[in-house]
Write a protein that holds these residues in place. Structure first.
Motif, PDB file in Angstrom:
ATOM      1  N   ASN A 162     -77.127  14.633 -55.844  1.00 14.34           N
ATOM      2  CA  ASN A 162     -76.472  13.483 -55.226  1.00 14.34           C
ATOM      3  C   ASN A 162     -76.705  12.214 -56.028  1.00 14.34           C
ATOM      4  OD1 ASN A 162     -75.172  14.195 -52.480  1.00 14.34           O
ATOM      5  ND2 ASN A 162     -77.119  15.301 -52.411  1.00 14.34           N
ATOM      6  N   GLY A 163     -77.859  12.143 -56.714  1.00 17.13           N
ATOM      7  CA  GLY A 163     -78.111  11.005 -57.583  1.00 17.13           C
ATOM      8  C   GLY A 163     -77.122  10.950 -58.743  1.00 17.13           C
ATOM      9  N   ILE A 164     -76.831  12.113 -59.330  1.00 15.44           N
ATOM     10  CA  ILE A 164     -75.832  12.184 -60.407  1.00 15.44           C
ATOM     11  C   ILE A 164     -74.459  11.763 -59.881  1.00 15.44           C
ATOM     12  CG2 ILE A 164     -74.599  13.738 -61.966  1.00 15.44           C
ATOM     13  CD1 ILE A 164     -77.177  15.398 -62.152  1.00 15.44           C
ATOM     14  N   ALA A 165     -74.125  12.260 -58.689  1.00  9.65           N
ATOM     15  CA  ALA A 165     -72.823  11.926 -58.104  1.00  9.65           C
ATOM     16  C   ALA A 165     -72.701  10.430 -57.843  1.00  9.65           C
ATOM     17  CB  ALA A 165     -72.622  12.706 -56.798  1.00  9.65           C
ATOM     18  N   MET A 166     -73.761   9.824 -57.297  1.00  8.35           N
ATOM     19  CA  MET A 166     -73.712   8.398 -57.000  1.00  8.35           C
ATOM     20  C   MET A 166     -73.723   7.545 -58.264  1.00  8.35           C
ATOM     21  SD  MET A 166     -73.306   8.277 -53.823  1.00  8.35           S
ATOM     22  CE  MET A 166     -72.555   9.918 -53.854  1.00  8.35           C
ATOM     23  N   THR A 167     -74.413   8.024 -59.307  1.00  8.17           N
ATOM     24  CA  THR A 167     -74.412   7.294 -60.577  1.00  8.17           C
ATOM     25  C   THR A 167     -73.005   7.265 -61.164  1.00  8.17           C
ATOM     26  OG1 THR A 167     -76.694   7.935 -61.055  1.00  8.17           O
ATOM     27  CG2 THR A 167     -75.354   7.193 -62.910  1.00  8.17           C
ATOM     28  N   GLY A 168     -72.362   8.435 -61.180  1.00  2.48           N
ATOM     29  CA  GLY A 168     -70.990   8.495 -61.682  1.00  2.48           C
ATOM     30  C   GLY A 168     -70.050   7.645 -60.849  1.00  2.48           C
ATOM     31  N   MET A 169     -70.191   7.731 -59.522  1.00  3.70           N
ATOM     32  CA  MET A 169     -69.325   6.949 -58.650  1.00  3.70           C
ATOM     33  C   MET A 169     -69.537   5.456 -58.857  1.00  3.70           C
ATOM     34  SD  MET A 169     -69.044   6.885 -54.496  1.00  3.70           S
ATOM     35  CE  MET A 169     -70.525   5.899 -54.362  1.00  3.70           C
ATOM     36  N   SER A 170     -70.796   5.044 -59.057  1.00  4.21           N
ATOM     37  CA  SER A 170     -71.083   3.629 -59.259  1.00  4.21           C
ATOM     38  C   SER A 170     -70.418   3.103 -60.525  1.00  4.21           C
ATOM     39  CB  SER A 170     -72.604   3.413 -59.347  1.00  4.21           C
ATOM     40  OG  SER A 170     -73.233   3.787 -58.143  1.00  4.21           O
ATOM     41  N   LEU A 171     -70.446   3.914 -61.586  1.00  8.23           N
ATOM     42  CA  LEU A 171     -69.803   3.499 -62.830  1.00  8.23           C
ATOM     43  C   LEU A 171     -68.297   3.329 -62.638  1.00  8.23           C
ATOM     44  CD1 LEU A 171     -71.717   5.791 -65.366  1.00  8.23           C
ATOM     45  CD2 LEU A 171     -72.027   3.338 -65.003  1.00  8.23           C
ATOM     46  N   PHE A 172     -67.689   4.259 -61.924  1.00 12.12           N
ATOM     47  CA  PHE A 172     -66.253   4.160 -61.679  1.00 12.12           C
ATOM     48  C   PHE A 172     -65.937   3.014 -60.720  1.00 12.12           C
ATOM     49  CE2 PHE A 172     -66.220   8.177 -63.733  1.00 12.12           C
ATOM     50  CZ  PHE A 172     -64.912   8.405 -64.155  1.00 12.12           C
ATOM     51  N   ASN A 173     -66.778   2.848 -59.685  1.00 12.23           N
ATOM     52  CA  ASN A 173     -66.534   1.800 -58.701  1.00 12.23           C
ATOM     53  C   ASN A 173     -66.730   0.405 -59.279  1.00 12.23           C
ATOM     54  OD1 ASN A 173     -65.965   3.744 -56.853  1.00 12.23           O
ATOM     55  ND2 ASN A 173     -67.618   3.250 -55.448  1.00 12.23           N
ATOM     56  N   ALA A 174     -67.533   0.311 -60.338  1.00 12.51           N
ATOM     57  CA  ALA A 174     -67.762  -0.998 -60.951  1.00 12.51           C
ATOM     58  C   ALA A 174     -66.479  -1.582 -61.522  1.00 12.51           C
ATOM     59  CB  ALA A 174     -68.822  -0.876 -62.045  1.00 12.51           C
ATOM     60  N   ILE A 175     -65.567  -0.704 -61.958  1.00 10.08           N
ATOM     61  CA  ILE A 175     -64.308  -1.190 -62.519  1.00 10.08           C
ATOM     62  C   ILE A 175     -63.199  -1.245 -61.480  1.00 10.08           C
ATOM     63  CG2 ILE A 175     -64.922  -0.284 -64.796  1.00 10.08           C
ATOM     64  CD1 ILE A 175     -62.933   1.982 -64.345  1.00 10.08           C
ATOM     65  N   GLY A 176     -63.458  -0.709 -60.275  1.00  7.51           N
ATOM     66  CA  GLY A 176     -62.429  -0.657 -59.248  1.00  7.51           C
ATOM     67  C   GLY A 176     -61.931  -2.011 -58.786  1.00  7.51           C
ATOM     68  N   PRO A 177     -62.836  -2.926 -58.346  1.00  7.49           N
ATOM     69  CA  PRO A 177     -62.364  -4.220 -57.835  1.00  7.49           C
ATOM     70  C   PRO A 177     -61.619  -5.051 -58.875  1.00  7.49           C
ATOM     71  CG  PRO A 177     -64.605  -3.791 -57.113  1.00  7.49           C
ATOM     72  CD  PRO A 177     -64.272  -2.728 -58.108  1.00  7.49           C
ATOM     73  N   VAL A 178     -62.198  -5.165 -60.080  1.00  7.04           N
ATOM     74  CA  VAL A 178     -61.549  -6.001 -61.097  1.00  7.04           C
ATOM     75  C   VAL A 178     -60.227  -5.388 -61.542  1.00  7.04           C
ATOM     76  CG1 VAL A 178     -62.822  -4.911 -63.012  1.00  7.04           C
ATOM     77  CG2 VAL A 178     -61.894  -7.222 -63.270  1.00  7.04           C
ATOM     78  N   THR A 179     -60.180  -4.057 -61.629  1.00  9.70           N
ATOM     79  CA  THR A 179     -58.938  -3.399 -62.029  1.00  9.70           C
ATOM     80  C   THR A 179     -57.859  -3.583 -60.963  1.00  9.70           C
ATOM     81  OG1 THR A 179     -60.182  -1.737 -63.283  1.00  9.70           O
ATOM     82  CG2 THR A 179     -57.893  -1.227 -62.735  1.00  9.70           C
ATOM     83  N   GLY A 180     -58.245  -3.348 -59.707  1.00  6.29           N
ATOM     84  CA  GLY A 180     -57.283  -3.511 -58.617  1.00  6.29           C
ATOM     85  C   GLY A 180     -56.780  -4.939 -58.507  1.00  6.29           C
ATOM     86  N   GLY A 181     -57.706  -5.902 -58.585  1.00  2.00           N
ATOM     87  CA  GLY A 181     -57.300  -7.301 -58.496  1.00  2.00           C
ATOM     88  C   GLY A 181     -56.428  -7.734 -59.653  1.00  2.00           C
ATOM     89  N   THR A 182     -56.771  -7.290 -60.860  1.00  2.00           N
ATOM     90  CA  THR A 182     -55.992  -7.662 -62.045  1.00  2.00           C
ATOM     91  C   THR A 182     -54.586  -7.070 -61.996  1.00  2.00           C
ATOM     92  OG1 THR A 182     -58.013  -7.788 -63.376  1.00  2.00           O
ATOM     93  CG2 THR A 182     -55.924  -7.568 -64.560  1.00  2.00           C
ATOM     94  N   ILE A 183     -54.478  -5.794 -61.629  1.00  2.00           N
ATOM     95  CA  ILE A 183     -53.159  -5.156 -61.565  1.00  2.00           C
ATOM     96  C   ILE A 183     -52.306  -5.776 -60.464  1.00  2.00           C
ATOM     97  CG2 ILE A 183     -51.957  -2.983 -61.113  1.00  2.00           C
ATOM     98  CD1 ILE A 183     -54.273  -1.518 -62.398  1.00  2.00           C
ATOM     99  N   LEU A 184     -52.934  -6.120 -59.325  1.00  2.79           N
ATOM    100  CA  LEU A 184     -52.184  -6.769 -58.251  1.00  2.79           C
ATOM    101  C   LEU A 184     -51.660  -8.125 -58.711  1.00  2.79           C
ATOM    102  CD1 LEU A 184     -51.199  -6.889 -55.332  1.00  2.79           C
ATOM    103  CD2 LEU A 184     -53.426  -7.870 -54.705  1.00  2.79           C
TER     104      LEU A 184
END
Length: 438
Positions: free
Chosen positions: A366-388
């Motif tokens: 679960n630590g590996i899963a959360m680490t990967g998710m955190s890396l992807f989620n770090a770009i989620g807000p800025v990517t979503g806001g920029t594309i919008l």
């Protein structure tokens, strides 16, 4: 002559140690066979996830980020507001995902196998409710002087710090939950012997010395070679990126002006819609999902949910043509369905991850899963806001004008995640003899 395996009664194969917290939990699970799930455990897990302070603090500020950008006159134009709000969301991501990793592993160990779907569903439900309640609280409690002038006077502390109240409220709740964590049961096996503790715990989980010995030999193998685990983690990361980007886009799109394809909602309006979605999600995750998962399996229902998400999401831009009560009703229905489908997908993948490893590996997995998710989620807000923000500047384009484009891009990410939930990419762990005798 091949050695013959003789199956022994379950009670004869199990061994419990005194003063071992893990053994006490396992014994309680064994004695509860045939009984219903303990709702005190569900409530405990619920509060642990929901009141992860960093998590709700981040989500509380999701709705208010546009207001902050406007208040501090950061954006030069209205169309740039979403982009700057997305960057602000990226800056405030933090380490709350790693707490979720511990909770996922803990939940799997706390519940019997037949109740694990409900237990992990509770984690996903609490996580989903946090995604909803957080922005709702931010919408209701931010800028209290403007919204509740009869309670919070102008030129007071609350006027000087308009975003203090929602953070203060969740900090108090999180402190109370932290105090309650003192009484939650420990699931770690401790038999006062460095080797015996791990080996006996593994054999206890597997139910036989032969299966236990085989898995003890494998316990030092790296999890990165476990493709059933890694394939589900990769799909989980892609779809989590979609979910966090969707949430960012939804909040920013809802408060954007009509001239840019938005809904011109206030933060209170967004809070109302998300609160309705939260109630529906609670009911679904605790009542309907366990039944559906048991009938169809976690991966089948996740695939169907992902397929249904694509046409649903592409219909969002058309909601902006509505007004009044019809707008609230349709938007609430869309929001309810989208959150239900998202949590169905995520819960199914979490079940696959935790069933792909043994007990002593679940924390690391679960630590590996959360680490990967955190890396992807770090770009989620800025990517979503920029594309919008970019899509709002092409409101008169011939191909996918305005916000049609941002929801189309979200669907591309969803489609990639959907493909990853099929063979040959996704591989489910095959049940061993020791799994079947449980």
């Amino acid at each position: 002559m091949a050695e013959e395996y003789v199956e022994q009664p379950l009670l004869e194969r199990k061994k419990y140690y005194e003063n071992c917290p893990g053994c006490e939990v396992d014994k309680a699970k064994e004695l509860s066979e045939g009984q219903g799930v303990a709702f005190t455990k569900l409530f405990m897990v619920w509060m642990l996830v929901l009141c992860a302070e960093d998590f709700l603090e981040y989500m509380i500020n999701a709705t208010a980020r546009c207001a902050k950008v406007r208040d501090f006159n950061i954006a030069k134009t209205e169309a740039d507001t979403s982009s700057y709000a997305g960057y602000l969301g990226k800056i405030t991501s933090s380490h709350f995902h790693f707490m979720k990793a511990s909770i996922l592993a803990y939940t799997t160990e706390l519940f019997r196998e037949e109740h694990q779907a409900l237990g992990l569903s509770t984690v996903s439900a609490a996580w989903g409710i946090g995604l909803i309640i957080g922005p709702a609280l931010g919408g209701y409690l931010a800028q209290p002087v403007e919204k509740y002038p009869h309670i919070f006077p102008k030129d007071s502390f609350w006027d000087r710090f308009p975003y203090f109240l929602p953070n203060f409220v969740i900090s108090v709740v999180a402190f109370l939950v932290a105090m309650g964590c003192i009484w939650i049961p420990e699931t770690l096996h401790n038999h006062n012997c460095s080797n015996e503790s791990i080996d006996d715990a593994t054999a206890l989980e597997n139910g036989s010395s032969r299966a236990g010995n085989e898995k003890i030999i494998q316990k030092n193998e790296t999890l990165f070679y476990n493709w059933p685990l890694m394939s589900s983690i990769i799909a989980y990361c892609i779809l989590s990126l979609h979910d966090i980007a969707y949430l960012e886009v939804f909040s920013l799109w809802a408060v954007s002006p009509r001239s840019l394809g938005g809904l011109s909602f206030t933060t209170d309006d967004v809070g109302n819609v998300l609160s309705i979605s939260g109630v529906a999600l609670i009911i679904y995750q605790l009542t309907i999902y366990p039944i559906v998962e048991k009938a169809s399996g976690p991966i089948s229902v996740a695939r169907i949910s992902s397929m249904l998400s694509i046409p649903l999401l592409q219909g969002y831009p058309f909601i902006a043509s509505l007004s009044g009560l019809a707008l609230y009703i349709v938007l609430s229905i869309f929001s309810i369905l989208k959150n239900i489908l998202s949590m169905t997908i995520i819960t199914g993948l979490l079940l696959l991850q935790n069933r792909a490893v043994e007990q002593h590996q679940r924390g690391a997995a679960n630590g590996i899963a959360m680490t990967g998710m955190s890396l992807f989620n770090a770009i989620g807000p800025v990517t979503g806001g920029t594309i919008l923000a970019w899509s709002e500047k092409r409101i008169d384009a011939a191909f996918l004008p305005g916000t049609h484009m941002v929801f189309f891009i979200l669907n591309i990410v969803e489609a990639v995640g959907l493909l990853m939930m099929f063979k040959p990419f996704l591989v489910e762990k095959k049940k061993t003899h020791s799994d079947q005798i449980h």
